[in-house]
Design an enzyme around this catalytic site. Structure first.
Site, PDB file in Angstrom:
ATOM      1  N   ASP A   1      62.948  26.019  19.261  1.00  6.92           N
ATOM      2  CA  ASP A   1      63.529  26.144  17.930  1.00  6.92           C
ATOM      3  C   ASP A   1      64.330  24.881  17.632  1.00  6.92           C
ATOM      4  OD1 ASP A   1      65.701  27.344  15.896  1.00  6.92           O
ATOM      5  OD2 ASP A   1      63.984  28.675  15.965  1.00  6.92           O
TER       6      ASP A   1
ATOM      7  N   GLU B   1      59.747  22.854  16.623  1.00  6.76           N
ATOM      8  CA  GLU B   1      60.005  22.525  15.223  1.00  6.76           C
ATOM      9  C   GLU B   1      60.569  21.106  15.126  1.00  6.76           C
ATOM     10  OE1 GLU B   1      61.291  26.818  13.369  1.00  6.76           O
ATOM     11  OE2 GLU B   1      62.811  25.686  14.422  1.00  6.76           O
TER      12      GLU B   1
END
Length: 319
Positions: free
Chosen positions: A34, A63
């Site tokens: 993340d 990400e």
């Protein structure tokens, strides 16, 4: 603020020791980071190198953004080149369905636009920000933002001519593009049977009433589920959809209009993909994508063609 000081020696060690422990003790076979953009590149490189030494088949991706202002250098798209890890391809995502920040905006799937951007995505984004197709995670839906089905509903709500059947066709169409494009196809749990969160865009703090997987939707949308099954089988059986180098992709994929001088309708993307690696049972395949609501006539290369995917069915056996 939002950052963890990953470049500090003990912080870096904490991250790397943790993931290695999960691999060796629990046989975890992949990691999604993340806000990978907030982890410094050297830490991600070291982590990838040490994990691949344990298991070269480990999937590592994340990400490539920071979700806000930050004083640090972001590990963003392009930083992953030849580093052994992948990143989410938001360029392809937004070209397919419209920007996630503009819920009513449409993309190629709804409107037949963004054709040049879609072509780049089909080729694994090797002309964009990656050196290898394995660095691009191709998707139209993940846990953030609207589900694909909710997005299709919201972005087409003003068109009274569209029916539920049209939107279901768009859902299958999006899946067909993902599973025939170069790179790593990604889909969220429930996407394969039109999962909805009731139009909720950011459900991280919402209850089960929003986030639960409703298994009755699988029964109601079993045809969509079977379509995903068929596309997975097709991709698994045919390595031409899983090329591993930029050079292979450049040799293999020829777009009918720009490379082979065919005339195509405005909303159609068509390309020929050849078995340049000699690993496939097919010599070549033809992918024809029509984003229009109407049938189109297309002149195609001569050959003894068989259909494996149409607007309703997909699989490894001819229809």
């Amino acid at each position: 603020g939002n950052e963890f000081r990953s470049e500090a020696p003990m912080a870096r060690r904490f991250i790397i020791d943790s993931v290695k422990y999960w691999v060796t003790e629990y046989q975890v076979d992949g990691f999604r980071f993340d806000l990978m953009g907030l982890i410094d590149l050297e830490t991600i490189e070291l982590l990838t190198k040490e994990l691949k030494a344990i298991d070269p088949n480990l999937l590592i991706y994340g990400e490539p953004w920071s979700a806000g202002e930050t004083p640090i250098t972001i590990t963003n798209k392009g930083k992953q080149r030849n580093k052994g890890f992948a990143v989410f391809n938001d360029h392809f995502r937004d070209a397919l369905k419209g920007s996630v920040f503009q819920p009513r905006e449409q993309g190629y799937i709804q409107k037949g636009i963004n054709i040049e951007k879609i072509k780049i995505g089909i080729m694994g984004s090797i002309q964009d920000f990656v050196d290898k197709p394995q660095e691009s995670l191709n998707y139209v839906e993940c846990h953030d933002n609207h589900t694909f089905w909710d997005r299709l509903m919201i972005s087409t709500i003003d068109d009274s001519n569209l029916t539920d059947a049209n939107r279901r066709a768009m859902a299958r169409f999006g899946a067909a593009i993902l599973f025939t494009s170069q790179g790593i196809p990604f889909f969220q749990s429930g996407q394969e049977f039109l999962r909805s969160k009731g139009g909720n865009e950011n459900s991280y703090n919402k209850p089960d009433a929003i986030n639960m997987i409703r298994w009755q939707q699988k029964a109601a949308n079993y045809d969509i589920y079977q379509y995903y099954q068929g596309l997975i089988a097709l991709r698994t059986h045919h390595p031409i959809f899983r090329l591993t180098t930029a050079e292979e992709i450049k040799q293999a994929i020829k777009f009918l209009d720009q490379d082979l001088n065919y005339q195509l309708p405005a909303s159609v993307i068509a390309y020929l993909i050849s078995d340049v690696t000699k690993k496939d049972s097919w010599q070549r395949a033809l992918v024809l994508l029509n984003a229009s609501q109407r049938a189109e006539k297309i002149t195609i290369p001569e050959g003894n063609w068989q259909i494996y995917v149409n607007q309703f069915n997909a699989g490894k056996d001819p229809i």
